[in-house]
Design an enzyme around this catalytic site. Structure first.
Site, PDB file in Angstrom:
ATOM      1  N   LYS A 185       0.851  -1.190   0.000  1.00  0.00           N
ATOM      2  CA  LYS A 185       0.000   0.000   0.000  1.00  0.00           C
ATOM      3  C   LYS A 185       0.887   1.242   0.000  1.00  0.00           C
ATOM      4  O   LYS A 185       1.415   1.646   1.031  1.00  0.00           O
ATOM      5  CB  LYS A 185      -0.920   0.044   1.234  1.00  0.00           C
ATOM      6  N   GLU A 261      10.110   1.326  10.210  1.00  0.00           N
ATOM      7  CA  GLU A 261      11.098   2.344   9.814  1.00  0.00           C
ATOM      8  C   GLU A 261      10.410   3.682   9.992  1.00  0.00           C
ATOM      9  O   GLU A 261       9.598   4.078   9.159  1.00  0.00           O
ATOM     10  CB  GLU A 261      11.519   2.149   8.355  1.00  0.00           C
ATOM     11  N   CYS A 295      13.677  10.949   6.278  1.00  0.00           N
ATOM     12  CA  CYS A 295      13.821  10.546   7.686  1.00  0.00           C
ATOM     13  C   CYS A 295      15.258  10.711   8.131  1.00  0.00           C
ATOM     14  O   CYS A 295      15.544  10.888   9.309  1.00  0.00           O
ATOM     15  CB  CYS A 295      13.382   9.100   7.849  1.00  0.00           C
ATOM     16  N   GLU A 392      10.558  16.653  13.765  1.00  0.00           N
ATOM     17  CA  GLU A 392      11.082  16.455  12.417  1.00  0.00           C
ATOM     18  C   GLU A 392      10.681  17.663  11.576  1.00  0.00           C
ATOM     19  O   GLU A 392       9.487  17.947  11.453  1.00  0.00           O
ATOM     20  CB  GLU A 392      10.405  15.218  11.809  1.00  0.00           C
TER      21      GLU A 392
HETATM   22  P1  NAP Z   1       2.644   8.651   7.326  1.00  0.00           P
HETATM   23  O1  NAP Z   1       1.618   9.678   7.358  1.00  0.00           O
HETATM   24  O2  NAP Z   1       2.915   7.857   8.544  1.00  0.00           O
HETATM   25  O3  NAP Z   1       2.229   7.668   6.117  1.00  0.00           O
HETATM   26  C1  NAP Z   1       3.002   6.564   5.743  1.00  0.00           C
HETATM   27  C2  NAP Z   1       2.107   5.532   5.099  1.00  0.00           C
HETATM   28  O4  NAP Z   1       1.165   5.067   6.060  1.00  0.00           O
HETATM   29  C3  NAP Z   1       1.280   6.059   3.934  1.00  0.00           C
HETATM   30  O5  NAP Z   1       1.139   5.031   2.992  1.00  0.00           O
HETATM   31  C4  NAP Z   1      -0.055   6.363   4.589  1.00  0.00           C
HETATM   32  O6  NAP Z   1      -1.138   6.328   3.734  1.00  0.00           O
HETATM   33  C5  NAP Z   1      -0.142   5.215   5.561  1.00  0.00           C
HETATM   34  N1  NAP Z   1      -1.037   5.442   6.681  1.00  0.00           N
HETATM   35  C6  NAP Z   1      -1.305   6.607   7.314  1.00  0.00           C
HETATM   36  N2  NAP Z   1      -2.164   6.388   8.335  1.00  0.00           N
HETATM   37  C7  NAP Z   1      -2.431   5.044   8.339  1.00  0.00           C
HETATM   38  C8  NAP Z   1      -3.243   4.201   9.146  1.00  0.00           C
HETATM   39  N3  NAP Z   1      -3.949   4.672  10.175  1.00  0.00           N
HETATM   40  N4  NAP Z   1      -3.284   2.884   8.850  1.00  0.00           N
HETATM   41  C9  NAP Z   1      -2.586   2.373   7.826  1.00  0.00           C
HETATM   42  N5  NAP Z   1      -1.796   3.127   7.023  1.00  0.00           N
HETATM   43  C10 NAP Z   1      -1.717   4.448   7.283  1.00  0.00           C
HETATM   44  O7  NAP Z   1       4.053   9.190   6.877  1.00  0.00           O
HETATM   45  P2  NAP Z   1       4.392  10.103   5.622  1.00  0.00           P
HETATM   46  O8  NAP Z   1       4.016  11.484   5.942  1.00  0.00           O
HETATM   47  O9  NAP Z   1       3.852   9.476   4.382  1.00  0.00           O
HETATM   48  O10 NAP Z   1       5.970   9.933   5.551  1.00  0.00           O
HETATM   49  C11 NAP Z   1       6.837  10.718   6.263  1.00  0.00           C
HETATM   50  C12 NAP Z   1       7.328   9.991   7.497  1.00  0.00           C
HETATM   51  O11 NAP Z   1       7.966   8.780   7.120  1.00  0.00           O
HETATM   52  C13 NAP Z   1       8.361  10.801   8.242  1.00  0.00           C
HETATM   53  O12 NAP Z   1       8.127  10.727   9.623  1.00  0.00           O
HETATM   54  C14 NAP Z   1       9.662  10.084   7.878  1.00  0.00           C
HETATM   55  O13 NAP Z   1      10.678  10.263   8.813  1.00  0.00           O
HETATM   56  C15 NAP Z   1       9.220   8.668   7.771  1.00  0.00           C
HETATM   57  N6  NAP Z   1      10.168   7.878   6.961  1.00  0.00           N
HETATM   58  C16 NAP Z   1      10.957   6.977   7.592  1.00  0.00           C
HETATM   59  C17 NAP Z   1      11.883   6.241   6.861  1.00  0.00           C
HETATM   60  C18 NAP Z   1      12.765   5.226   7.535  1.00  0.00           C
HETATM   61  O14 NAP Z   1      13.298   4.379   6.834  1.00  0.00           O
HETATM   62  N7  NAP Z   1      12.964   5.271   8.842  1.00  0.00           N
HETATM   63  C19 NAP Z   1      11.990   6.439   5.487  1.00  0.00           C
HETATM   64  C20 NAP Z   1      11.169   7.380   4.871  1.00  0.00           C
HETATM   65  C21 NAP Z   1      10.249   8.096   5.625  1.00  0.00           C
HETATM   66  P3  NAP Z   1      -1.825   7.690   3.189  1.00  0.00           P
HETATM   67  O15 NAP Z   1      -1.025   8.081   2.055  1.00  0.00           O
HETATM   68  O16 NAP Z   1      -3.194   7.317   2.857  1.00  0.00           O
HETATM   69  O17 NAP Z   1      -1.775   8.684   4.308  1.00  0.00           O
END
Ligand code: NAP
Length: 489
Positions: A185, A261, A295, A392
């Site tokens: 997804k 992650e 991240c 962040e």
């Molecule tokens: P996010 O809001 O947590 O979303 C990540 C994924 O989760 C998206 O596909 C999102 O779908 C989905 N999602 C959101 N709420 C959900 C729920 N309740 N149930 C199931 N899935 C759900 O994060 P983001 O804003 O896309 O990404 C940025 C974050 O990712 C930052 O905090 C960054 O640090 C972190 N990140 C970490 C790494 C690592 O390797 N540590 C790498 C890259 C990014 P939708 O699109 O529908 O919201």
């Protein structure tokens, strides 16, 4: 072909239905969700908006194909990955343009991500044929102990928008190598790259049903039943810490294997003996890769007071010289942020720091009247209580603070609930080793501003999550260990 006609052609080629059983299908209720171009704020494409029933169909396919897929020869799985690596490499230009259109990063960075993403397939094609077990005699000599590796089973992969391909291949590569089936997804904001990848994997020989891709505008309510379904065996998530915590709770119901992650708050240390030019180069990379929407982005610059002036001037001058614009234009170095609310949040964090006494060395403001651009920004004398030091930032903003001793630097660097990566610049081997041992993060970059490497274990500690992606560790996340006790005659 004009550049706008080429952009249209690249988007039009992507299968935009749900990827189920090797075909692209509309959502069962016919719903669609709109994908915008962040450089204009205008709609770019529509993709299927899955219902709960659709994602359960995807799980059903992963379950029904698991046994046969696990039984394929490792070499067969390796060759699928190798061919997918070659196809991605051959189509790198189109994939890069597609990524830039849906996500905003400059073309040069998208090309870099396509190459990085493809490397996970090459790396794990090499790991697939090296899955091994162990054989030993029990200490009392009475039994033989055989350990073997088995695929974990059907896996749900949830990926973020900031690296639309690489965050997928980092999971899909080891899952294919290990023999797991999967439902992917991607983020609703950047689904096109993942749909393009699904078609490439099919062309590379991945059997239908082994991988499904679903997109939804209601990820919480649509995905939760799947996570709570007893047929799912693993959840791997890359995204924010807040969502990760929710998913860990949901995954407890079926005691899923879980990899997380999550977010970061990387400290970037410049020691008194650092080569300041090298540190400035590293800082631009660590901060500006992906416009700061990473991240791994350096979030806090901790600089020894003896070199703080030189470092701050150098960084401000480099940041001020970066070219901001639509990522599709050659030569642009900084694209837009992903959406309006992301830009507003960055502006608010900067304003908070300035209100608290931070000095603006460059930037600090939105750019242009169209799209979500924010100027590369450097702030000095940032007060310790400023929110942008603990949250962040996820934007092109470098806050600088100073320290006097190594102990103070380590204390400040570790003073965060996150623990993904830290960067340190020093010419002293013993200082580098001491920092590598004392910094409380899953990864440390010494004299380098990028640590990501398919051959290395990527991952964090504390609120940055658990589990590792890449390296020889990456495939273990998709394998169970089975022990067989054999009584010899
Ligand atoms: P996010 O809001 O947590 O979303 C990540 C994924 O989760 C998206 O596909 C999102 O779908 C989905 N999602 C959101 N709420 C959900 C729920 N309740 N149930 C199931 N899935 C759900 O994060 P983001 O804003 O896309 O990404 C940025 C974050 O990712 C930052 O905090 C960054 O640090 C972190 N990140 C970490 C790494 C690592 O390797 N540590 C790498 C890259 C990014 P939708 O699109 O529908 O919201």
């Amino acid at each position: 072909m004009s550049s706008s006609a080429r952009e249209r052609a690249v988007v039009d080629e992507v299968p935009t239905g749900l990827w189920l059983g090797g075909t692209t299908q509309p959502a069962s209720g016919g719903a669609v969700l709109v994908v915008d171009d962040p450089s204009t704020g205008e709609p770019l494409a529509e993709v299927a908006d899955a219902s709960r029933e659709d994602v359960m169909d995807a799980l059903g396919m992963a379950v029904s194909t698991q046994e046969a897929w696990a039984a394929t020869a490792p070499r067969t799985r390796a060759e699928v990955l190798r061919r997918a690596f070659e196809l991605m490499t051959a189509r790198a230009e189109d994939l890069a343009l597609l990524m830039t259109l849906e996500m905003g990063k400059p073309l040069a960075e998208s090309r870099g991500e396509v190459a990085y993403a493809a490397e996970f397939f090459r790396w794990f094609s090499e790991e697939a044929v090296r899955i091994a077990g162990r054989w030993s005699t029990s200490p009392d000599g009475a039994t033989r102990l055989m350990t073997m590796k088995r695929p974990v089973g059907p896996t749900l992969m949830i990926t973020p928008w900031n690296f639309p391909l690489a965050m997928g291949t980092r999971k899909i590569g080891p899952a294919v190598a290990a023999g797991c089936t999967m439902v992917v997804k991607p983020a609703a904001q950047t689904p096109l790259s993942m749909y393009a990848l699904a078609a490439i994997l099919q062309e590379a020989g991945l059997p239908d049903g082994v991988l499904s891709v679903v997109t939804t505008s209601s990820s919480g309510s649509v995905m939760e039943p799947l996570i709570r379904d007893p047929r799912l065996r693993k959840l791997t998530f890359t995204g924010s810490t807040a969502v990760g915590k929710k998913l860990v709770e949901q995954s407890a119901e079926q005691l899923l294997r879980v990899s997380m992650e999550l977010g970061g708050n990387a400290p970037f240390l410049v020691m008194a003996d650092a080569d300041v030019d090298v540190a400035v180069d590293g800082a631009v990379l660590a901060k500006m890769r992906n416009m700061g929407e990473a991240c791994t982005a350096a979030n806090r610059f901790l600089v020894h007071e003896s070199v703080a002036g030189e470092f701050s001037r150098g960084l401000a001058s480099r940041m001020a010289g970066l070219r901001v614009g639509r990522g599709t234009e050659e030569g642009v170095q900084v694209g837009p942020l992903v959406d309006e609310s992301s830009r507003d949040k960055v502006a608010e964090l900067v304003q908070g720091a300035v209100d608290g006494g931070a000095r603006v060395l460059t930037g600090a403001g939105a750019v242009g009247s169209r799209g979500w651009f924010y100027a590369p920004t450097v702030l000095a004398d940032v007060p310790e209580e400023a929110a942008l030091l603990s949250e962040e930032i996820f934007g092109p903003v470098a806050p600088i603070t100073t320290f006097g001793t190594l102990d103070e630097a380590v204390r400040k660097a570790n003073d965060t609930e996150y623990g993904l990566v830290a960067y340190a610049f020093t010419e002293s081997l013993s200082t580098a080793l001491e920092l590598a041992e004392r910094l409380d993060t899953g990864m440390v970059g010494i004299n380098q501003g990028v640590v990501s490497n398919p051959a290395a274990p990527f991952g964090g500690v504390k609120h940055s999550g658990f589990g590792r992606e890449g390296g020889t560790e990456g495939i273990e996340e998709y394998l169970e260990t089975r022990y067989v006790g054999i009584k010899p005659r």
